[in-house]
Design a protein around this motif. Structure first.
Motif, PDB file in Angstrom:
ATOM      1  N   ASP A 108       8.246-109.410  18.663  1.00 17.28           N
ATOM      2  CA  ASP A 108       7.717-109.885  17.196  1.00 17.28           C
ATOM      3  C   ASP A 108       7.156-108.847  16.539  1.00 17.28           C
ATOM      4  O   ASP A 108       6.469-108.754  15.471  1.00 17.28           O
ATOM      5  N   TYR A 109       7.213-107.543  16.932  1.00 16.39           N
ATOM      6  CA  TYR A 109       6.554-106.245  16.608  1.00 16.39           C
ATOM      7  C   TYR A 109       7.502-105.431  15.721  1.00 16.39           C
ATOM      8  O   TYR A 109       8.510-105.095  16.546  1.00 16.39           O
ATOM      9  N   GLY A 110       7.465-105.100  14.515  1.00 17.20           N
ATOM     10  CA  GLY A 110       8.358-104.315  13.891  1.00 17.20           C
ATOM     11  C   GLY A 110       8.210-102.891  13.684  1.00 17.20           C
ATOM     12  O   GLY A 110       8.882-102.050  13.424  1.00 17.20           O
ATOM     13  N   LEU A 111       6.934-102.448  13.924  1.00 16.70           N
ATOM     14  CA  LEU A 111       6.305-101.028  13.784  1.00 16.70           C
ATOM     15  C   LEU A 111       6.185-100.835  15.293  1.00 16.70           C
ATOM     16  O   LEU A 111       5.197-101.396  15.831  1.00 16.70           O
ATOM     17  N   TRP A 112       6.673 -99.463  15.601  1.00 17.42           N
ATOM     18  CA  TRP A 112       6.240 -99.031  17.016  1.00 17.42           C
ATOM     19  C   TRP A 112       5.963 -97.426  16.825  1.00 17.42           C
ATOM     20  O   TRP A 112       6.668 -96.817  16.137  1.00 17.42           O
ATOM     21  N   GLY A 113       5.185 -96.926  17.917  1.00 17.37           N
ATOM     22  CA  GLY A 113       4.904 -95.584  17.961  1.00 17.37           C
ATOM     23  C   GLY A 113       6.021 -95.260  19.004  1.00 17.37           C
ATOM     24  O   GLY A 113       6.689 -95.971  19.799  1.00 17.37           O
ATOM     25  N   GLN A 114       6.112 -94.178  19.221  1.00 15.32           N
ATOM     26  CA  GLN A 114       6.933 -93.295  20.252  1.00 15.32           C
ATOM     27  C   GLN A 114       6.856 -93.473  21.673  1.00 15.32           C
ATOM     28  O   GLN A 114       7.751 -93.170  22.530  1.00 15.32           O
ATOM     29  N   GLY A 115       5.560 -93.649  22.129  1.00 16.24           N
ATOM     30  CA  GLY A 115       5.338 -93.911  23.527  1.00 16.24           C
ATOM     31  C   GLY A 115       4.494 -92.802  23.980  1.00 16.24           C
ATOM     32  O   GLY A 115       4.827 -91.565  23.566  1.00 16.24           O
ATOM     33  N   THR A 116       4.044 -92.844  25.000  1.00 16.97           N
ATOM     34  CA  THR A 116       3.033 -91.933  25.837  1.00 16.97           C
ATOM     35  C   THR A 116       3.185 -92.202  27.179  1.00 16.97           C
ATOM     36  O   THR A 116       2.894 -93.260  27.490  1.00 16.97           O
ATOM     37  N   GLN A 117       3.387 -91.371  28.063  1.00  9.26           N
ATOM     38  CA  GLN A 117       3.515 -91.512  29.478  1.00  9.26           C
ATOM     39  C   GLN A 117       2.153 -91.405  30.179  1.00  9.26           C
ATOM     40  O   GLN A 117       1.500 -90.528  30.058  1.00  9.26           O
ATOM     41  N   VAL A 118       2.164 -92.354  30.922  1.00  6.23           N
ATOM     42  CA  VAL A 118       0.780 -92.444  31.787  1.00  6.23           C
ATOM     43  C   VAL A 118       1.186 -92.583  33.439  1.00  6.23           C
ATOM     44  O   VAL A 118       2.125 -93.416  33.555  1.00  6.23           O
TER      45      VAL A 118
END
Length: 122
Positions: A108-118
């Motif tokens: 349902d989400y159209g806008l995304w960041g690139q991700g960050t590893q935890v």
């Protein structure tokens, strides 16, 4: 709007991290902002979402009581404070945004960041 997630890293079990999601290009204040995570070989799963105007956030049961989402619309930033981290919290964490209504579904989400590893070590 473009999203940039940051703040990931390596932490021992029981430790804390704070992730940030910064929006650029447009004001963030009217968006629902969600956090999702994806571990290797697993589907992307909902972590939590915060509505506009800093109303009460909602969380997945797996993180409830340990994670807190907040937002600073003046800074166009949403935070994910993660406490009492467990090895099973290890994943790439993504922030995402949408308008209209809240959702726990990543589709349902159209806008995304690139991700960050935890990564949480035991």
């Amino acid at each position: 709007v473009q999203l940039q997630a940051s703040g990931g890293g390596l932490v021992q079990a029981g430790g804390s991290l704070r992730l940030s999601c910064v929006a650029s290009g447009r004001t963030f204040g009217s968006y629902f902002v969600g956090w999702f995570r994806q571990a290797p070989g697993k589907v992307r799963e909902f972590v939590g979402v915060i509505p506009p105007r800093n109303n009460r956030a909602a969380y997945a049961d797996s993180v409830k009581g340990r994670f807190t989402i907040s937002r600073d619309d003046a800074e166009n930033t949403v935070y994910l404070q993660m406490n009492s981290l467990k090895p099973e919290d290890t994943a790439v964490y993504y922030c995402a945004a949408r308008k209209g209504h809240t959702s726990t579904l990543y589709g349902d989400y159209g806008l995304w960041g690139q991700g960050t590893q935890v990564t949480v070590s035991s």
